[in-house]
Each structure stands twice: as C-alpha cells, then as structure tokens.
Design a protein around this motif. Structure first.
Motif, PDB file in Angstrom:
ATOM      1  N   ALA A  60      44.610 -15.833  -2.416  1.00  0.00           N
ATOM      2  CA  ALA A  60      45.332 -16.302  -1.380  1.00  0.00           C
ATOM      3  C   ALA A  60      46.774 -15.942  -2.456  1.00  0.00           C
ATOM      4  O   ALA A  60      48.008 -16.077  -1.350  1.00  0.00           O
ATOM      5  N   LEU A  61      46.921 -16.292  -3.348  1.00  0.00           N
ATOM      6  CA  LEU A  61      48.119 -15.671  -4.267  1.00  0.00           C
ATOM      7  C   LEU A  61      48.245 -14.519  -4.656  1.00  0.00           C
ATOM      8  O   LEU A  61      49.198 -14.057  -5.382  1.00  0.00           O
ATOM      9  N   ALA A 122      40.177 -22.049  -1.299  1.00  0.00           N
ATOM     10  CA  ALA A 122      39.188 -22.790  -0.199  1.00  0.00           C
ATOM     11  C   ALA A 122      39.774 -23.677   0.943  1.00  0.00           C
ATOM     12  O   ALA A 122      39.431 -23.752   1.862  1.00  0.00           O
ATOM     13  N   LEU A 123      41.244 -23.917   1.022  1.00  0.00           N
ATOM     14  CA  LEU A 123      41.346 -24.085   2.747  1.00  0.00           C
ATOM     15  C   LEU A 123      41.695 -22.527   3.319  1.00  0.00           C
ATOM     16  O   LEU A 123      40.856 -23.032   4.472  1.00  0.00           O
ATOM     17  N   HIS A 124      41.116 -21.590   3.334  1.00  0.00           N
ATOM     18  CA  HIS A 124      40.639 -20.230   3.707  1.00  0.00           C
ATOM     19  C   HIS A 124      39.790 -20.216   3.820  1.00  0.00           C
ATOM     20  O   HIS A 124      38.996 -19.778   4.507  1.00  0.00           O
ATOM     21  N   CYS A 126      38.145 -23.043   4.236  1.00  0.00           N
ATOM     22  CA  CYS A 126      37.728 -24.393   4.906  1.00  0.00           C
ATOM     23  C   CYS A 126      38.064 -23.449   6.272  1.00  0.00           C
ATOM     24  O   CYS A 126      37.424 -23.544   7.681  1.00  0.00           O
ATOM     25  N   ILE A 127      39.303 -22.646   6.722  1.00  0.00           N
ATOM     26  CA  ILE A 127      39.716 -21.889   7.595  1.00  0.00           C
ATOM     27  C   ILE A 127      38.584 -21.329   8.601  1.00  0.00           C
ATOM     28  O   ILE A 127      37.893 -20.996   9.662  1.00  0.00           O
ATOM     29  N   ILE A 128      37.735 -20.717   7.342  1.00  0.00           N
ATOM     30  CA  ILE A 128      36.591 -19.461   7.611  1.00  0.00           C
ATOM     31  C   ILE A 128      35.555 -19.696   8.550  1.00  0.00           C
ATOM     32  O   ILE A 128      34.963 -19.478   9.329  1.00  0.00           O
ATOM     33  N   GLU A 129      35.160 -21.221   7.301  1.00  0.00           N
ATOM     34  CA  GLU A 129      34.137 -22.070   8.566  1.00  0.00           C
ATOM     35  C   GLU A 129      34.478 -22.764   9.439  1.00  0.00           C
ATOM     36  O   GLU A 129      33.632 -22.904  10.234  1.00  0.00           O
ATOM     37  N   ILE A 140      44.716 -17.167   8.860  1.00  0.00           N
ATOM     38  CA  ILE A 140      44.460 -16.135   6.995  1.00  0.00           C
ATOM     39  C   ILE A 140      46.792 -15.261   7.343  1.00  0.00           C
ATOM     40  O   ILE A 140      46.886 -15.002   6.051  1.00  0.00           O
ATOM     41  N   TYR A 141      46.552 -14.402   7.885  1.00  0.00           N
ATOM     42  CA  TYR A 141      47.529 -13.045   8.550  1.00  0.00           C
ATOM     43  C   TYR A 141      49.198 -13.857   8.597  1.00  0.00           C
ATOM     44  O   TYR A 141      50.029 -13.697   7.511  1.00  0.00           O
TER      45      TYR A 141
END
Length: 254
Positions: A60-61, A122-124, A126-129, A140-141
């Motif tokens: 993510a970073l 982890a936030l990404h 959870c978004i994917i899930e 995410i983009y």
C-alpha cells in the motif's frame, strides 16, 4: 549468486519427485472480441471469452506499486476493455512477513514500509474481501493517490458503501486479516514489489522438466529485470500470456 544457488539446491531436491509435464503448440489462432453480459434472450448467446488470471502482489505504501496500479494496470484494463477477459486478484502483502511474539505467544506481521503500511495493507484486504473486484480496484486505485488512509474521501467520491470493510478492519487483528494474502505471496519467492504473476502459480509449480532450463526459468520469471519488463510492458505480456493459454488473439493485441 548465493540466492540463485540456494534456489537451485531447493529445486534440485524437488526435481527428484517431479513428474515431467507435456506441452503442445497450437498452430491456429482465434481472434475474439471481449463481450459484456446481456439480458437472456431466445437467440443463441455469443460465447463468453475466457479470463486470464492476473495476480498483483503489491504494498500500500510502495511507490512502484502505486505507479504500476495507477499508470499501467488501470489504463490497460480500461483502454483495451480487458475487464471481461481478466480474472484479477490483488494481494496487498509484498515483502512483509510474519513472526511469533514470544512475550504474548501471538503471530505478528512486519511490513517493508513500517507499521502504517501493515494497517493499510489490511484495510485493502478488507476492501477486497467485501467488494466485488471491480469496485475494490476502483477504490484502491483512488486510495493509492496518497500515502495515507483515503478510505472516507475515495468511498464518498465513488459512492461506495464501505461499512463492511470498516467492520472487517475493526473487528479483526491485522495479522489475521493478512494471513491468507501472506501465504499466497510468500510461496512465490518474490524478488521485487510489485510482482505480476500470470495464473498465480508458485515457482515450484512451474518448474520446467529439463534441469538445464531451470536457471533460465528463474531469470525469466522472478528476476527483477524480468518483472520490470512486465511492469513497463504489461499490455504486451498480457497479450502473450492470453494467446499462450487460450490460443486467442485479443483485438487490441498486435
């Protein structure tokens, strides 16, 4: 050189029990146009083109991850109308790892760019899930525009309900959330982030039957220069992999 020698030793052991695989070349090539789903009708429906699995292992970073997803992958999917022919998988883990905290006896996770990246990964996840893949990718983009948590701003901009993603992140520990993404990433033996893996198979599942081709295989698939070629020439590699797997040439492929 030590890394290559280590990998070769591991592969040598594995080859003792490996079963040679067969392959065949397809001489005739079919060209198809990606289609979108239409309401059912009495007429014969057009065949749905197969999807190529594309796994993106990113952080993510990570500046290189941000660049590839925002400037290469996003544009390729939209400009070529490749969503209907792409089975996209996102793995926000990269060069992170797990360790056992002896003071608590609990599994912990460390990330290449620090604790904040672990939380964002982890936030990404959870978004994917909790979102379908296209909405997850759009979100995410948007979030990869900056080095902070842009969930509120991006979800409002896109009109997406992210309450389930928030619940996922708030109700579970970060190592637990990232565990399945870590398992899939760690077995690949990544040398660079982001890494793009077509069909998402590990190095041990793709070993060529000929021992003389092992070093060439490692260089072509997991060497940083090979991954650099995929990142900066993603469209040509996608076309090549799609043709190789399905014997289909997509309209925008030259």
């Amino acid at each position: 050189m030590n890394k290559i020698c280590g990998v070769l030793c591991a592969l040598g052991l594995l080859l003792i029990s490996a079963v040679p695989g067969g392959g065949q070349s397809m001489e005739n090539t079919t060209e198809v146009t990606p289609t979108t789903s239409t309401p059912a009708s009495t007429s014969t429906a057009a065949p749905v083109p197969p999807k190529l699995l594309v796994a993106i292992h990113y952080e993510a970073l990570c500046p290189d991850s941000m660049y590839f997803i925002r400037r290469r992958l996003h544009d390729a999917l939209l400009d070529n109308n490749w969503w209907p022919v792409t089975d996209l998988k996102l793995y926000p883990f990269g060069k992170a790892g797990f360790y056992n905290d002896t003071s608590t006896g609990e599994m912990q996770v460390f990330c290449q760019h620090g604790e904040e990246e672990c939380e964002l990964n982890a936030l990404h996840a959870c978004i994917i899930e909790t979102q379908d893949i296209q909405n997850a990718f759009r979100l995410i983009y948007c979030m990869l525009r900056s080095y902070g948590n842009q969930l509120d701003k991006c979800s409002n901009h896109l009109g997406l309900d992210v309450s389930k993603a928030r619940q996922c992140k708030d109700s579970r520990k970060t190592p637990e959330i990232l565990a399945p993404y870590g398992r899939e990433t760690l077995k690949l033996g990544l040398s660079f982030v982001p890494s793009i893996v077509f069909e998402n198979v590990s190095i041990f599942e793709r070993i060529p039957p000929d021992p003389l081709l092992i070093l060439e295989f490692i260089i072509q698939n997991f060497d940083p220069y090979a991954q650099s070629s995929i990142r900066y020439n993603f469209e040509s590699h996608f076309c090549k992999e799609y043709l190789k797997k399905f014997n289909i040439k997509l309209p925008t492929c030259t």
